[in-house]
Design an enzyme around this catalytic site. Structure first.
Site, short mmCIF file in Angstrom:
data_model
loop_
_atom_site.label_atom_id
_atom_site.label_comp_id
_atom_site.label_asym_id
_atom_site.label_seq_id
_atom_site.Cartn_x
_atom_site.Cartn_y
_atom_site.Cartn_z
N TYR A 189 0.82 -1.21 0.00
CA TYR A 189 0.00 0.00 0.00
C TYR A 189 0.86 1.27 0.00
O TYR A 189 0.53 2.27 -0.65
CB TYR A 189 -1.02 0.00 1.16
CG TYR A 189 -2.25 -0.79 0.75
CD1 TYR A 189 -3.25 -0.19 0.00
CD2 TYR A 189 -2.36 -2.14 1.03
CE1 TYR A 189 -4.35 -0.92 -0.44
CE2 TYR A 189 -3.45 -2.88 0.60
CZ TYR A 189 -4.45 -2.26 -0.14
OH TYR A 189 -5.53 -2.97 -0.59
N HIS A 204 -14.53 2.11 -2.35
CA HIS A 204 -13.46 1.23 -1.85
C HIS A 204 -12.49 1.95 -0.92
O HIS A 204 -11.36 1.48 -0.72
CB HIS A 204 -12.72 0.59 -3.04
CG HIS A 204 -13.58 -0.38 -3.79
ND1 HIS A 204 -13.25 -0.90 -5.02
CD2 HIS A 204 -14.78 -0.94 -3.47
CE1 HIS A 204 -14.20 -1.74 -5.43
NE2 HIS A 204 -15.14 -1.77 -4.51
N CYS A 239 -9.76 1.09 17.69
CA CYS A 239 -10.61 2.20 18.16
C CYS A 239 -11.26 2.99 17.03
O CYS A 239 -12.06 3.89 17.30
CB CYS A 239 -9.81 3.14 19.06
SG CYS A 239 -8.63 4.18 18.18
P1 OAD Z 1 -9.76 -3.04 -13.49
O1 OAD Z 1 -8.28 -3.06 -13.49
O2 OAD Z 1 -10.47 -4.31 -13.24
O3 OAD Z 1 -10.28 -2.48 -14.89
C1 OAD Z 1 -9.74 -1.32 -15.46
C2 OAD Z 1 -10.53 -1.04 -16.72
O4 OAD Z 1 -10.07 0.19 -17.26
C3 OAD Z 1 -10.35 -2.10 -17.82
O5 OAD Z 1 -11.63 -2.46 -18.31
C4 OAD Z 1 -9.53 -1.37 -18.89
O6 OAD Z 1 -9.89 -1.76 -20.21
C5 OAD Z 1 -9.92 0.06 -18.65
N1 OAD Z 1 -8.93 1.08 -19.04
C6 OAD Z 1 -7.58 1.04 -18.93
N2 OAD Z 1 -7.03 2.20 -19.32
C7 OAD Z 1 -8.06 3.01 -19.68
C8 OAD Z 1 -8.15 4.36 -20.17
N3 OAD Z 1 -7.06 5.11 -20.35
N4 OAD Z 1 -9.38 4.86 -20.43
C9 OAD Z 1 -10.49 4.11 -20.24
N5 OAD Z 1 -10.47 2.84 -19.79
C10 OAD Z 1 -9.27 2.30 -19.51
O7 OAD Z 1 -10.19 -1.89 -12.47
P2 OAD Z 1 -11.58 -1.70 -11.73
O8 OAD Z 1 -12.72 -2.04 -12.61
O9 OAD Z 1 -11.55 -0.36 -11.11
O10 OAD Z 1 -10.76 -3.43 -5.68
O11 OAD Z 1 -11.46 -2.79 -10.59
C11 OAD Z 1 -12.44 -2.85 -9.58
C12 OAD Z 1 -11.81 -3.24 -8.28
O12 OAD Z 1 -11.04 -4.43 -8.46
C13 OAD Z 1 -10.82 -2.24 -7.74
O13 OAD Z 1 -11.43 -1.17 -7.03
C14 OAD Z 1 -9.99 -3.09 -6.84
C15 OAD Z 1 -9.79 -4.27 -7.76
O14 OAD Z 1 -9.46 -5.46 -7.19
C16 OAD Z 1 -10.16 -3.79 -4.53
O15 OAD Z 1 -8.95 -3.75 -4.37
C17 OAD Z 1 -11.12 -4.18 -3.47
#
Ligand code: OAD
Length: 251
Positions: free
Chosen positions: A69, A121, A132
């Protein structure tokens, strides 16, 4: 910058929409230099989320979890919002009822000027005591894992890990916005993680016009009314220009 096409139906809804919502995912921050989770350069390509993003992982190896992190925090610190974030901050000014929902923990929407954001998230800059509940934004610690300055309990990053509940307010308000929206944007998310992934579906089921902006097809592409395949930092500013043109607002 490449021009984008606007269908008549999309133009009509851009003009008439009263309740607008947008859900963002890691893709919107990709152009800021922050890695996404899935895909060939995503975190989950070379890291197992079960060893880094669960409460069990934190209990087993808090130092490893904290190091990951802090590494991500460092990447975010060195980066800044991109035109996609600024476009959504501007969209809030163009519609009286606009809700911004993000799965991202990087705070770029806020840095870009968005005021009300539901962070589903959590926030990577915030720390929270598991004993706490005290929270703060301390960035460096004398040792890992860090201790709560109030009670010496275990400090954790204030993000939502796999298997954890989302903040009630954020998810309840996001569900309500999805239910009520007549225009819903799904931006830069693979729509692979619940419950966030169900928000565009709820919007669609309740009559919203759903627009996807993504580099690639996602889990919800099939049900979107309009799909823009490309970078959100390029596409969203075009959409903003169009809304301004339709509403007769000077650039
Ligand atoms: P992902 O990494 O799963 O998906 C990212 C998306 O962004 C993909 O569909 C790509 O095609 C798209 N992408 C990449 N570059 C881009 C750009 N420049 N413009 C537009 N689209 C683009 O990320 P999330 O959907 O956010 O949770 O993932 C959801 C959750 O999974 C996250 O919040 C995290 C992860 O595990 C936790 O850690 C709990």
């Amino acid at each position: 910058m490449t021009q984008i096409e606007f269908s008549e139906q999309f133009i009509d809804i851009l003009k008439s929409a009263k309740k607008v919502a947008a859900l963002t995912g890691a893709g919107i921050s990709a152009e800021s230099g922050v890695p996404t989770f899935r895909g060939k350069d995503g975190w989950w390509k070379n890291h197992d989320p079960m060893t880094l993003a669960t409460y069990e992982a934190f209990t087993r190896d808090p130092v490893l979890v904290w190091e990951w992190y802090l590494h991500r925090r460092n990447i975010v610190h060195k980066s800044k919002p991109n035109p996609g974030h600024y476009a959504l901050a501007e969209m809030a000014k163009l519609y009286d009822d606009f809700t911004l929902i993000t799965q991202n923990v990087d705070r770029f929407h806020m840095d870009a000027g968005s005021e009300l954001i539901y962070e589903l998230h959590g926030n990577i800059h915030r720390n929270r005591c598991i004993e706490c509940g005290f929270t703060d934004y301390t960035e460096t610690f004398p040792e890992l894992p860090p201790k709560c300055p109030e009670c010496e309990g275990k400090f954790r990053p204030d993000v939502v890990w796999f298997g954890e509940m989302l903040p009630h307010d954020a998810i309840d308000n996001s569900m309500r916005a999805a239910n009520n929206a007549d225009l819903f944007f799904s931006v830069g998310t693979s729509a692979a993680v619940q419950p966030a992934a169900s928000l565009p579906i709820i919007a669609k089921q309740n009559g919203a016009f759903v627009v996807e902006v993504n580099l690639e097809p996602s889990g919800i592409s099939h049900m979107c009314d309009v799909k823009y395949q490309g970078k959100s930092g390029e596409i969203l500013p075009h959409i903003i220009e169009k809304i301004k043109e339709l509403k007769g607002i000077d650039k």
